[in-house]
Design a protein around this motif. Structure first.
Motif, PDB file in Angstrom:
ATOM      1  N   ARG A 177       0.836  -1.204   0.000  1.00  0.00           N
ATOM      2  CA  ARG A 177       0.000   0.000   0.000  1.00  0.00           C
ATOM      3  C   ARG A 177       0.872   1.255   0.000  1.00  0.00           C
ATOM      4  NH1 ARG A 177      -3.410  -3.152   4.120  1.00  0.00           N
ATOM      5  NH2 ARG A 177      -4.922  -4.136   2.725  1.00  0.00           N
TER       6      ARG A 177
ATOM      7  N   THR B  21     -19.295  -2.585  -0.338  1.00  0.00           N
ATOM      8  CA  THR B  21     -18.819  -3.932  -0.097  1.00  0.00           C
ATOM      9  C   THR B  21     -19.993  -4.837   0.253  1.00  0.00           C
ATOM     10  OG1 THR B  21     -16.809  -2.950   0.821  1.00  0.00           O
ATOM     11  CG2 THR B  21     -17.148  -5.296   1.233  1.00  0.00           C
ATOM     12  N   ASP B  57      -6.634  -1.170  -1.244  1.00  0.00           N
ATOM     13  CA  ASP B  57      -7.630  -0.426  -0.476  1.00  0.00           C
ATOM     14  C   ASP B  57      -7.074   0.195   0.798  1.00  0.00           C
ATOM     15  OD1 ASP B  57     -10.167  -0.616  -1.913  1.00  0.00           O
ATOM     16  OD2 ASP B  57      -9.803  -2.760  -1.739  1.00  0.00           O
ATOM     17  N   ILE B  61     -12.273   0.680   3.340  1.00  0.00           N
ATOM     18  CA  ILE B  61     -12.729  -0.499   2.591  1.00  0.00           C
ATOM     19  C   ILE B  61     -12.101  -1.782   3.145  1.00  0.00           C
ATOM     20  CG2 ILE B  61     -12.792  -1.575   0.297  1.00  0.00           C
ATOM     21  CD1 ILE B  61     -13.372   1.199  -0.837  1.00  0.00           C
ATOM     22  N   GLN B  62     -10.878  -1.677   3.663  1.00  0.00           N
ATOM     23  CA  GLN B  62     -10.295  -2.845   4.356  1.00  0.00           C
ATOM     24  C   GLN B  62     -11.204  -3.321   5.481  1.00  0.00           C
ATOM     25  OE1 GLN B  62      -6.288  -2.362   5.998  1.00  0.00           O
ATOM     26  NE2 GLN B  62      -5.827  -0.965   4.338  1.00  0.00           N
ATOM     27  N   THR B 179      -4.063   4.215  -2.644  1.00  0.00           N
ATOM     28  CA  THR B 179      -5.060   3.265  -2.192  1.00  0.00           C
ATOM     29  C   THR B 179      -6.377   4.026  -2.058  1.00  0.00           C
ATOM     30  OG1 THR B 179      -4.132   3.712  -0.005  1.00  0.00           O
ATOM     31  CG2 THR B 179      -3.544   1.625  -1.024  1.00  0.00           C
ATOM     32  N   THR B 180      -7.470   3.321  -1.875  1.00  0.00           N
ATOM     33  CA  THR B 180      -8.773   3.976  -1.837  1.00  0.00           C
ATOM     34  C   THR B 180      -8.944   4.792  -0.557  1.00  0.00           C
ATOM     35  OG1 THR B 180      -9.718   1.984  -0.863  1.00  0.00           O
ATOM     36  CG2 THR B 180      -9.902   2.230  -3.252  1.00  0.00           C
ATOM     37  N   SER B 232     -15.210   4.889  -0.673  1.00  0.00           N
ATOM     38  CA  SER B 232     -14.989   4.936   0.780  1.00  0.00           C
ATOM     39  C   SER B 232     -15.988   5.835   1.499  1.00  0.00           C
ATOM     40  CB  SER B 232     -13.568   5.407   1.083  1.00  0.00           C
ATOM     41  OG  SER B 232     -12.636   4.485   0.557  1.00  0.00           O
TER      42      SER B 232
END
Lengths: 393, 261
Positions: A177, B21, B57, B61-62, B179-180, B232
């Motif tokens: 990431r 999700t 993510d 979102i994780q 990442t998101t 998100s």
């Protein structure tokens, strides 16, 4: 059969570069340049010099006489534990930081499990004056405190990975990431033989110094360049692939990779990937990994932080599937006993990772006269707390 | 009829897509959320199937993925839920997730079940172009599923052209390499990048995602693209507790702004 990577980045059915588009430019830059860089004469010269003067290579191939006597074979230990920073990880860290420099990168990131790769990376960053960020699972930070301190002393920032199992897998996720969010100036030094192509091949090449030296050392000691058995422990598989590399095409050399069985392969608390895993994709390559039927990655367990990983590198998956190497496992208990045994017989405290390889000697039967090489991938200083607690010392 | 094609050919003004999700915050809310989003004015949807190691993510979102997995969501359950998708939802629907669950489900099974449910396209960020072309494109074509590729500021022009030639739905333009869940900050660089893509006159519509969270960023994105995706920010709303379904109309209205249909 070829045991090496093909031009598409595959080892048989395994490998490839399963990465999101955000990582593509970095990985592609590396893919296009890595062979040219590492085959360049000036690179090779500098790499060799650093390995010699900074790491202390060649690492000895030590004839462990009392251990040999006990098992009835001629056992040599490849002493990667004597390297600067205490494990084989430094070989790859030096190689990759030199690649990163030649790609013009200013910032280095890494993941670490036991902390050995993090220490190695922090070390080479100090050596070369580059910024260093190391991701480490929150749980591993607790069980490998001395290594965390070493990284900090070298000037590295240690970032805890707090997602998932809070161990090596999650540290790897966090490092990826970071790389996604820093797409231009950063190089990710992957420490194991995992990741998208060309990482597994690059790591294997840098670690192949282990078997390159072993061959001429064996020749000096036994008159023959090869051994009957070559053993190494496997988490992601970097010391094992380095130990196997120059023996892959000698089909009469039996290669044995020892995984961490944790509390036992059927206990639900294990990291024995080839027994418990199935083919799939993790951290950028197609390989074998521990997962649910729905494809969710399973949390592994081992007493050894360096083997606590739910997958193996794609080249190992290929060696396993093609049966070129056999994959076995040792439990926590077997490894700890083997570690203590080596300490008592030879005065060498091995890393618990390496103890897994030693533990397999107990299960082998020798006719007598066989030559065995075990990769002693790291020293046990970092594991003293675990040894002390386990044996009530 | 191709729902995606129809959307981009007939849509007046920017299209809004919402990501959520599946299995979050509750296992069986998938179709309720999808239906509420369409009613509120979303133009197309991305339904995420959760994965344990979502490397592209950010934290929001994780966490939603982990919660969805804890709730018991699997691809098998998702496809069961989606059996009634086309009774309740008429707008285009994409499935979005990582490649490993698809591999375990079986690529052929996945395409078949997605098509059967009336899914229009698939976004699998870690499926490489080479593998898609060699191994999967035939299966996608057979089931009339669009494969959606991502483009970042670092993607070369040559590669964008190639992506354009392989795409048949839209191209997912990332506002930045990230990442998101990061906020969009439209610097000169980002604007130049959006302009550069726009000037390429690609065959496929372009939709901007990553960092779109409110009316301002939505408007900004739509100066350069055919639509934008909010992920998100919406997942956060879903995590805000009971009554999240009732909050959806307000959320969509705020993003679209008044006067935009």
């Amino acid at each position: 059969m070829s045991y090496h990577v093909n031009e598409k980045g595959y080892y048989g059915d395994f490998g490839g570069a399963y990465i999101p588009e955000m990582l593509y430019p970095n990985v592609e830059e590396l893919r296009r340049n890595y062979l040219q860089i590492i085959n360049d004469e000036s690179f090779k010269k500098e790499f060799e010099l650093l390995l010699k003067d900074y790491v202390g290579r060649p690492s000895p191939l030590y004839h462990a006489r009392r251990l040999s006597e006990r098992y009835g074979a001629t056992i040599y230990l490849k002493r990667e534990d004597l390297n600067h920073t205490g494990a084989h990880k430094i070989n790859n860290a030096i190689g990759q930081i030199m690649v990163a420099e030649r790609l013009g990168k200013k910032r280095i990131i890494a993941e670490t499990g036991a902390g050995q790769h993090g220490v190695a990376t922090a070390t080479v960053c100090a050596l070369r004056g580059l910024e260093c960020v190391v991701y480490m699972g929150e749980i591993d930070i607790k069980r490998q405190a001395p290594n965390v301190a070493r990284m900090k002393m070298m000037g590295a920032t240690v970032v805890p990975a707090t997602s998932g199992s809070k161990t090596l897998k999650d540290a790897t996720n966090e490092a990826m990431r970071d790389w996604i969010n820093n797409p231009v100036d950063t190089h990710y030094i992957i420490g194991s033989a995992v990741g998208p192509h060309p990482y597994p091949d690059m790591v294997a090449r840098f670690q192949s110094i282990i078997s390159e030296e072993t061959r001429w050392q064996l020749k000096e000691k036994t008159g023959k360049e090869t051994a009957d058995y070559v053993l190494a422990c496997v988490g992601g598989g970097s010391n094992a692939i380095g130990m196997f590399y120059h023996f892959l095409d000698d089909e009469d050399v039996k290669l044995i990779a020892v995984e961490a069985a944790g509390l036992g392969v059927d206990s639900g608390e294990s990291a024995a990937t080839t027994v418990l895993g199935k083919e799939g994709v993790l951290h950028g390559s197609r390989s074998i990994l521990m997962q649910t039927p729905d494809g969710q990655v399973v949390e592994p367990y081992s007493i050894s932080a360096g083997l606590d990983y739910p997958g193996i590198g794609p080249q190992h998956a290929h060696l396993f599937k093609s049966k070129r190497a056999s994959y076995v496992s040792a439990t926590d208990d077997e490894a700890m006993q083997a570690g203590l045994l080596l300490t008592r017989l030879e005065g060498i405290i091995p890393a618990i990772e390496s103890s897994h390889a030693l533990a397999h000697l107990e299960k082998m039967s020798f006719k007598g006269g066989e030559t065995v090489v075990v990769c002693l991938s790291g020293r046990g200083d970092k594991d003293l707390d675990t040894y002390i607690r386990y044996f009530g010392l | 009829m191709n729902r995606l094609k129809h959307l981009f050919e007939h849509k007046k003004g920017p299209a809004l897509s919402i990501y959520f999700t599946a299995g979050y915050p509750e296992l069986n809310a998938t179709l309720d959320i999808a239906e509420a989003l369409e009613k509120a004015g979303a133009d197309f949807l991305e339904i995420g199937f959760p994965y344990s190691d979502p490397v592209a993510d950010g934290p929001v979102i994780q966490e939603s993925s982990q919660k969805a997995l804890d709730n018991g969501m699997t691809l098998e359950i998702l496809f069961k839920q989606l059996k009634d998708l086309r009774k309740r939802v008429t707008i285009p629907v994409m499935l979005m997730g990582y490649v490993n669950p698809v591999l375990q489900y079986g690529v052929e099974n996945f395409c078949r079940d997605a098509a059967k449910a009336g899914v229009d396209g698939v976004i699998v960020p870690d499926l490489p172009m080479y593998e898609y072309e060699e191994l999967y494109s035939e299966c996608f074509a057979k089931h009339q599923l669009s494969n959606i590729f991502l483009v970042t500021p670092q993607t070369s022009e040559e590669r964008i052209r190639k992506i354009d030639s392989l795409s048949n739905g839209f191209i997912y333009l990332l506002s930045s390499s990230s990442t998101t869940g990061k906020n969009l900050s439209v610097s000169q660089n980002v604007e130049d990048y959006f302009k550069r893509i726009k000037s390429m006159n690609l065959d496929n519509p372009v939709v901007i995602g990553f960092g779109i969270s409110d009316h301002e960023s939505f408007q900004k994105a739509n100066q350069y693209a055919n639509g934008a995706i909010v992920g998100s920010a919406f997942v956060k709303l879903l995590g805000s507790g009971d009554g999240y379904l009732e909050k959806i109309p307000e959320f969509i209205r705020k993003i679209k702004g008044s006067g935009v249909s």
